[in-house]
Design a protein around this motif. Structure first.
Motif, PDB file in Angstrom:
ATOM      1  N   VAL A  51      64.391  42.244  31.787  1.00 15.01           N
ATOM      2  CA  VAL A  51      64.599  42.293  33.241  1.00 15.01           C
ATOM      3  C   VAL A  51      64.514  43.731  33.746  1.00 15.01           C
ATOM      4  O   VAL A  51      64.000  43.988  34.838  1.00 15.01           O
ATOM      5  CB  VAL A  51      65.952  41.656  33.609  1.00 15.01           C
ATOM      6  CG1 VAL A  51      66.268  41.868  35.082  1.00 15.01           C
ATOM      7  CG2 VAL A  51      65.934  40.178  33.271  1.00 15.01           C
ATOM      8  N   THR A  52      65.021  44.678  32.946  1.00 14.41           N
ATOM      9  CA  THR A  52      64.944  46.092  33.327  1.00 14.41           C
ATOM     10  C   THR A  52      63.496  46.532  33.489  1.00 14.41           C
ATOM     11  O   THR A  52      63.159  47.293  34.407  1.00 14.41           O
ATOM     12  CB  THR A  52      65.628  46.973  32.263  1.00 14.41           C
ATOM     13  OG1 THR A  52      67.009  46.577  32.158  1.00 14.41           O
ATOM     14  CG2 THR A  52      65.552  48.440  32.637  1.00 14.41           C
ATOM     15  N   GLN A  53      62.635  46.033  32.627  1.00 14.85           N
ATOM     16  CA  GLN A  53      61.223  46.401  32.677  1.00 14.85           C
ATOM     17  C   GLN A  53      60.430  45.553  33.669  1.00 14.85           C
ATOM     18  O   GLN A  53      59.450  46.019  34.249  1.00 14.85           O
ATOM     19  CB  GLN A  53      60.609  46.271  31.274  1.00 14.85           C
ATOM     20  CG  GLN A  53      61.268  47.177  30.233  1.00 14.85           C
ATOM     21  CD  GLN A  53      60.802  46.886  28.827  1.00 14.85           C
ATOM     22  OE1 GLN A  53      60.116  45.902  28.560  1.00 14.85           O
ATOM     23  NE2 GLN A  53      61.185  47.752  27.890  1.00 14.85           N
ATOM     24  N   LYS A  54      60.887  44.297  33.856  1.00 13.43           N
ATOM     25  CA  LYS A  54      60.199  43.376  34.774  1.00 13.43           C
ATOM     26  C   LYS A  54      61.237  42.703  35.670  1.00 13.43           C
ATOM     27  O   LYS A  54      61.715  41.607  35.362  1.00 13.43           O
ATOM     28  CB  LYS A  54      59.412  42.330  33.989  1.00 13.43           C
ATOM     29  CG  LYS A  54      58.319  42.915  33.104  1.00 13.43           C
ATOM     30  CD  LYS A  54      57.607  41.808  32.334  1.00 13.43           C
ATOM     31  CE  LYS A  54      56.526  42.376  31.425  1.00 13.43           C
ATOM     32  NZ  LYS A  54      55.836  41.303  30.656  1.00 13.43           N
ATOM     33  N   PRO A  55      61.596  43.324  36.791  1.00 13.21           N
ATOM     34  CA  PRO A  55      62.655  42.788  37.660  1.00 13.21           C
ATOM     35  C   PRO A  55      62.352  41.404  38.223  1.00 13.21           C
ATOM     36  O   PRO A  55      63.273  40.718  38.691  1.00 13.21           O
ATOM     37  CB  PRO A  55      62.738  43.831  38.785  1.00 13.21           C
ATOM     38  CG  PRO A  55      62.166  45.082  38.190  1.00 13.21           C
ATOM     39  CD  PRO A  55      61.101  44.625  37.262  1.00 13.21           C
ATOM     40  N   THR A  56      61.095  40.962  38.196  1.00  8.37           N
ATOM     41  CA  THR A  56      60.760  39.633  38.711  1.00  8.37           C
ATOM     42  C   THR A  56      61.184  38.516  37.768  1.00  8.37           C
ATOM     43  O   THR A  56      61.242  37.351  38.160  1.00  8.37           O
ATOM     44  CB  THR A  56      59.244  39.527  38.953  1.00  8.37           C
ATOM     45  OG1 THR A  56      58.550  39.833  37.734  1.00  8.37           O
ATOM     46  CG2 THR A  56      58.797  40.493  40.039  1.00  8.37           C
ATOM     47  N   VAL A  57      61.488  38.873  36.519  1.00 11.04           N
ATOM     48  CA  VAL A  57      61.938  37.875  35.543  1.00 11.04           C
ATOM     49  C   VAL A  57      63.432  37.636  35.735  1.00 11.04           C
ATOM     50  O   VAL A  57      64.207  38.593  35.833  1.00 11.04           O
ATOM     51  CB  VAL A  57      61.662  38.362  34.100  1.00 11.04           C
ATOM     52  CG1 VAL A  57      62.223  37.367  33.091  1.00 11.04           C
ATOM     53  CG2 VAL A  57      60.171  38.569  33.889  1.00 11.04           C
ATOM     54  N   PRO A  58      63.868  36.384  35.812  1.00  5.51           N
ATOM     55  CA  PRO A  58      65.308  36.110  36.021  1.00  5.51           C
ATOM     56  C   PRO A  58      66.128  36.482  34.797  1.00  5.51           C
ATOM     57  O   PRO A  58      65.666  36.384  33.657  1.00  5.51           O
ATOM     58  CB  PRO A  58      65.338  34.601  36.274  1.00  5.51           C
ATOM     59  CG  PRO A  58      64.125  34.073  35.579  1.00  5.51           C
ATOM     60  CD  PRO A  58      63.079  35.140  35.740  1.00  5.51           C
ATOM     61  N   LEU A  59      67.364  36.919  35.039  1.00  5.66           N
ATOM     62  CA  LEU A  59      68.288  37.227  33.946  1.00  5.66           C
ATOM     63  C   LEU A  59      68.830  35.912  33.386  1.00  5.66           C
ATOM     64  O   LEU A  59      69.383  35.090  34.117  1.00  5.66           O
ATOM     65  CB  LEU A  59      69.430  38.102  34.452  1.00  5.66           C
ATOM     66  CG  LEU A  59      70.507  38.460  33.424  1.00  5.66           C
ATOM     67  CD1 LEU A  59      69.918  39.301  32.296  1.00  5.66           C
ATOM     68  CD2 LEU A  59      71.655  39.212  34.092  1.00  5.66           C
ATOM     69  N   ILE A  60      68.680  35.727  32.087  1.00  6.28           N
ATOM     70  CA  ILE A  60      69.114  34.497  31.422  1.00  6.28           C
ATOM     71  C   ILE A  60      69.969  34.862  30.216  1.00  6.28           C
ATOM     72  O   ILE A  60      69.635  35.787  29.473  1.00  6.28           O
ATOM     73  CB  ILE A  60      67.904  33.660  30.957  1.00  6.28           C
ATOM     74  CG1 ILE A  60      66.951  33.382  32.129  1.00  6.28           C
ATOM     75  CG2 ILE A  60      68.363  32.349  30.338  1.00  6.28           C
ATOM     76  CD1 ILE A  60      65.643  32.735  31.715  1.00  6.28           C
ATOM     77  N   SER A  61      71.049  34.149  30.027  1.00  2.00           N
ATOM     78  CA  SER A  61      71.914  34.379  28.867  1.00  2.00           C
ATOM     79  C   SER A  61      71.948  33.135  27.991  1.00  2.00           C
ATOM     80  O   SER A  61      71.751  32.012  28.464  1.00  2.00           O
ATOM     81  CB  SER A  61      73.332  34.745  29.303  1.00  2.00           C
ATOM     82  OG  SER A  61      73.934  33.654  29.974  1.00  2.00           O
ATOM     83  N   ILE A  62      72.192  33.347  26.710  1.00  2.00           N
ATOM     84  CA  ILE A  62      72.299  32.252  25.743  1.00  2.00           C
ATOM     85  C   ILE A  62      73.609  32.390  24.984  1.00  2.00           C
ATOM     86  O   ILE A  62      73.961  33.468  24.518  1.00  2.00           O
ATOM     87  CB  ILE A  62      71.138  32.270  24.731  1.00  2.00           C
ATOM     88  CG1 ILE A  62      69.808  31.964  25.415  1.00  2.00           C
ATOM     89  CG2 ILE A  62      71.383  31.268  23.607  1.00  2.00           C
ATOM     90  CD1 ILE A  62      68.610  32.089  24.484  1.00  2.00           C
ATOM     91  N   THR A  63      74.342  31.290  24.882  1.00  2.00           N
ATOM     92  CA  THR A  63      75.497  31.190  24.000  1.00  2.00           C
ATOM     93  C   THR A  63      75.235  30.029  23.060  1.00  2.00           C
ATOM     94  O   THR A  63      74.970  28.912  23.514  1.00  2.00           O
ATOM     95  CB  THR A  63      76.788  30.922  24.792  1.00  2.00           C
ATOM     96  OG1 THR A  63      76.990  31.962  25.739  1.00  2.00           O
ATOM     97  CG2 THR A  63      77.988  30.848  23.860  1.00  2.00           C
TER      98      THR A  63
END
Length: 237
Positions: A51-63
């Motif tokens: 996301v830092t490199q491509k702000p258009t990509v949504p932030l996603i987390s995995i647990t």
């Protein structure tokens, strides 16, 4: 002539032994791969670096964490919880033995509310009833490549998703999961295909009870150490 026959029989038995040993070694290797790739899937991940490199990509987390089913099976089962500000995806990932690869079966839940937050519970309570799982699953094979990572795809057929079709490709390393879901409509037109680069944040945290036990052991060890030091100094006087 009899000696020649004996040599021939010995040679054939040797080939049979080598073949049997090779097959057993291969089965052991796949079993080890199941454990390894399942462990690599387990923990906390996000794609913040992407996301830092491509702000258009949504932030996603995995647990994700290991779980048990209420019925016996030969798979290594992982509960997988994926979240972003746009969607939530709860899945069961089951790893089992194939002929030359690790089989990965992915299933959703009939009642997602019954499993949400499962990784926050102690290991003994991470049990999923099979009655909460659909009959159908999305499957692909994970192959271990020589440079020590797993890759797999269910192209070209993919899996149905409503009126759409999703073709999934995945690469799994010790500290990263790279995934690409290509979504096609009923006419075969590609609608979306954003690759997501997940990086490991940490391994699963220990349960609160294990943390309490750990602190207790540390405290007891500290007290014993101080007592031994005191007695040693007293005896030396």
């Amino acid at each position: 002539m009899n000696r020649l026959k004996a040599y021939a029989v010995t040679f054939l038995l040797s080939l049979l032994t080598i073949s049997t040993t090779a097959n057993a070694a291969n089965a052991t290797t796949i079993a080890q791969q199941i454990k390894q790739v399942a462990n690599w899937f387990t923990g906390f991940f996000d794609n913040s670096q992407q996301v830092t490199q491509k702000p258009t990509v949504p932030l996603i987390s995995i647990t994700s964490c290991s779980i048990q089913l209420d019925s016996a099976n030969n798979s290594k089962n992982i509960y997988f919880e994926q979240e972003s500000s746009f969607f939530e995806r709860l899945r069961l990932y089951s790893f089992s033995q194939g002929n030359e690869a690790v089989n990965l079966s992915i299933r959703s839940f009939l009642d997602p509310n019954a499993v949400r937050g499962l990784c926050d519970k102690p290991q003994s309570m991470r049990i999923i009833p099979t009655s909460n799982l659909p009959i159908t699953s999305c499957n692909l094979s994970l192959v271990l490549l020589p440079d020590k990572y797993y890759t797999g795809s269910n192209s070209p057929d993919g899996c149905p998703a409503g009126s759409s079709r999703v073709v999934s490709s995945i690469t799994v390393r010790r500290d990263s999961i790279l995934s690409l879901d290509e979504i096609f409509n009923s006419e075969g037109v590609l609608l979306a295909n954003t690759p997501i680069e997940f990086r490991r944040v940490s391994v699963p945290e220990p349960s609160p009870m294990l943390a309490i036990i750990g602190v207790g052991i540390w405290g007891a060890t500290t007290v014993i150490s101080r007592q031994l030091k005191y007695l040693s100094q007293k005896n030396s006087v």
